[in-house]
Design a protein around this motif. Sequence first.
Motif, PDB file in Angstrom:
ATOM      1  N   PRO A   9      25.593   1.247  37.991  1.00  0.00           N
ATOM      2  CA  PRO A   9      25.527   2.681  37.698  1.00  0.00           C
ATOM      3  C   PRO A   9      24.849   3.466  38.825  1.00  0.00           C
ATOM      4  O   PRO A   9      24.015   2.936  39.558  1.00  0.00           O
ATOM      5  N   ASP A  10      25.205   4.724  38.948  1.00  0.00           N
ATOM      6  CA  ASP A  10      24.596   5.619  39.929  1.00  0.00           C
ATOM      7  C   ASP A  10      23.183   5.950  39.457  1.00  0.00           C
ATOM      8  O   ASP A  10      23.004   6.643  38.445  1.00  0.00           O
ATOM      9  N   ILE A  11      22.175   5.483  40.184  1.00  0.00           N
ATOM     10  CA  ILE A  11      20.785   5.675  39.756  1.00  0.00           C
ATOM     11  C   ILE A  11      20.294   7.103  39.957  1.00  0.00           C
ATOM     12  O   ILE A  11      19.221   7.449  39.502  1.00  0.00           O
ATOM     13  N   ARG A  12      21.088   7.933  40.637  1.00  0.00           N
ATOM     14  CA  ARG A  12      20.689   9.333  40.808  1.00  0.00           C
ATOM     15  C   ARG A  12      20.982  10.166  39.571  1.00  0.00           C
ATOM     16  O   ARG A  12      20.573  11.309  39.460  1.00  0.00           O
ATOM     17  N   LYS A  13      21.706   9.581  38.625  1.00  0.00           N
ATOM     18  CA  LYS A  13      22.051  10.267  37.382  1.00  0.00           C
ATOM     19  C   LYS A  13      21.340   9.602  36.216  1.00  0.00           C
ATOM     20  O   LYS A  13      20.931   8.455  36.291  1.00  0.00           O
ATOM     21  N   ALA A  14      21.224  10.338  35.112  1.00  0.00           N
ATOM     22  CA  ALA A  14      20.683   9.751  33.887  1.00  0.00           C
ATOM     23  C   ALA A  14      21.734   8.802  33.325  1.00  0.00           C
ATOM     24  O   ALA A  14      22.911   9.143  33.240  1.00  0.00           O
ATOM     25  N   ASN A  15      21.310   7.606  32.987  1.00  0.00           N
ATOM     26  CA  ASN A  15      22.230   6.600  32.468  1.00  0.00           C
ATOM     27  C   ASN A  15      21.725   6.067  31.142  1.00  0.00           C
ATOM     28  O   ASN A  15      20.537   5.780  31.000  1.00  0.00           O
ATOM     29  N   ASP A  16      22.643   5.914  30.203  1.00  0.00           N
ATOM     30  CA  ASP A  16      22.291   5.249  28.952  1.00  0.00           C
ATOM     31  C   ASP A  16      22.215   3.756  29.204  1.00  0.00           C
ATOM     32  O   ASP A  16      22.981   3.204  29.995  1.00  0.00           O
ATOM     33  N   CYS A  17      21.318   3.110  28.531  1.00  0.00           N
ATOM     34  CA  CYS A  17      21.191   1.663  28.609  1.00  0.00           C
ATOM     35  C   CYS A  17      22.323   1.033  27.804  1.00  0.00           C
ATOM     36  O   CYS A  17      22.522   1.388  26.639  1.00  0.00           O
ATOM     37  N   PRO A  18      23.082   0.122  28.420  1.00  0.00           N
ATOM     38  CA  PRO A  18      24.142  -0.552  27.650  1.00  0.00           C
ATOM     39  C   PRO A  18      23.542  -1.308  26.469  1.00  0.00           C
ATOM     40  O   PRO A  18      22.525  -1.980  26.620  1.00  0.00           O
ATOM     41  N   PRO A  19      24.153  -1.180  25.308  1.00  0.00           N
ATOM     42  CA  PRO A  19      23.600  -1.861  24.125  1.00  0.00           C
ATOM     43  C   PRO A  19      23.813  -3.369  24.192  1.00  0.00           C
ATOM     44  O   PRO A  19      24.727  -3.859  24.852  1.00  0.00           O
ATOM     45  N   LEU A  20      22.973  -4.070  23.507  1.00  0.00           N
ATOM     46  CA  LEU A  20      23.116  -5.508  23.340  1.00  0.00           C
ATOM     47  C   LEU A  20      24.359  -5.764  22.482  1.00  0.00           C
ATOM     48  O   LEU A  20      24.544  -5.092  21.454  1.00  0.00           O
ATOM     49  N   PRO A  21      25.222  -6.693  22.893  1.00  0.00           N
ATOM     50  CA  PRO A  21      26.391  -6.992  22.055  1.00  0.00           C
ATOM     51  C   PRO A  21      25.976  -7.379  20.632  1.00  0.00           C
ATOM     52  O   PRO A  21      24.984  -8.086  20.435  1.00  0.00           O
ATOM     53  N   ILE A  22      26.716  -6.912  19.672  1.00  0.00           N
ATOM     54  CA  ILE A  22      26.411  -7.143  18.259  1.00  0.00           C
ATOM     55  C   ILE A  22      26.363  -8.627  17.921  1.00  0.00           C
ATOM     56  O   ILE A  22      25.543  -9.064  17.124  1.00  0.00           O
ATOM     57  N   ASP A  23      27.217  -9.407  18.565  1.00  0.00           N
ATOM     58  CA  ASP A  23      27.285 -10.832  18.257  1.00  0.00           C
ATOM     59  C   ASP A  23      26.314 -11.685  19.073  1.00  0.00           C
ATOM     60  O   ASP A  23      26.409 -12.913  19.068  1.00  0.00           O
ATOM     61  N   ALA A  24      25.348 -11.060  19.748  1.00  0.00           N
ATOM     62  CA  ALA A  24      24.392 -11.804  20.572  1.00  0.00           C
ATOM     63  C   ALA A  24      23.541 -12.725  19.704  1.00  0.00           C
ATOM     64  O   ALA A  24      23.103 -12.344  18.616  1.00  0.00           O
ATOM     65  N   ASN A  25      23.309 -13.936  20.205  1.00  0.00           N
ATOM     66  CA  ASN A  25      22.464 -14.877  19.468  1.00  0.00           C
ATOM     67  C   ASN A  25      20.984 -14.540  19.705  1.00  0.00           C
ATOM     68  O   ASN A  25      20.650 -13.656  20.488  1.00  0.00           O
ATOM     69  N   MET A  26      20.088 -15.256  19.043  1.00  0.00           N
ATOM     70  CA  MET A  26      18.664 -14.956  19.115  1.00  0.00           C
ATOM     71  C   MET A  26      18.123 -15.102  20.540  1.00  0.00           C
ATOM     72  O   MET A  26      17.342 -14.269  20.999  1.00  0.00           O
TER      73      MET A  26
END
Length: 192
Positions: A9-26
């Motif tokens: 991502p372009d760090i000069r812009k505000a970026n949303d953090c990508p979410p953790l995948p729903i099916d992620a294990n512990m």
Amino acid sequence: MIDHHLSKPDIRKANDCPPLPIDANMLDRVVYWLGLGLGSGLPRRAPGTWGTVGGLIVAIPLLSLGFVPFLIITSLSCVIGSWICGRTSELMGGHDNPHIVWDEWAGMWLTLLPLSYMGIADGNFWQNIAQISSIVAIIIAFILFRFFDIIKPPPIGWADKKVAGGLGIMLDDIIAGVMAAAVWIIIYTTIL
């Protein structure tokens, strides 16, 4: 080499953090939160700076353990950091997302190693850390690390552009931490 199909991502812009995948294990959930610096890398703007602040806050009680334990913890953070950052990057679906800040934590801790060695933990740590000279030393360490991490002079810039995966995410911050520590030592021995 960098895997170019994964975008940064372009760090000069505000970026949303990508979410953790729903099916992620512990394990992936734990790794993801470590990669995000326990949430210190979540801000949309300047997540690297906020992540470094988070790493500094965590470093304060770690410094109280003394130089050798802090050195061991810092070394381990660098070694396992390649895996943490690489896996977090995979979970986010991109390369070196700015919200991954474990590398900033490790780099900041490397910058603080000389401060730990030179005696901030001698005697009563909590009394020493509250001294103006200790606070100034920590602020200088923070500024130096952020300077090298943002400006990326050689060889930091080379590592950032040419080394892929988790090692690539970590390496530029490790080099920045070492360079910041070296400059901190020069400042400390000549001025402070």
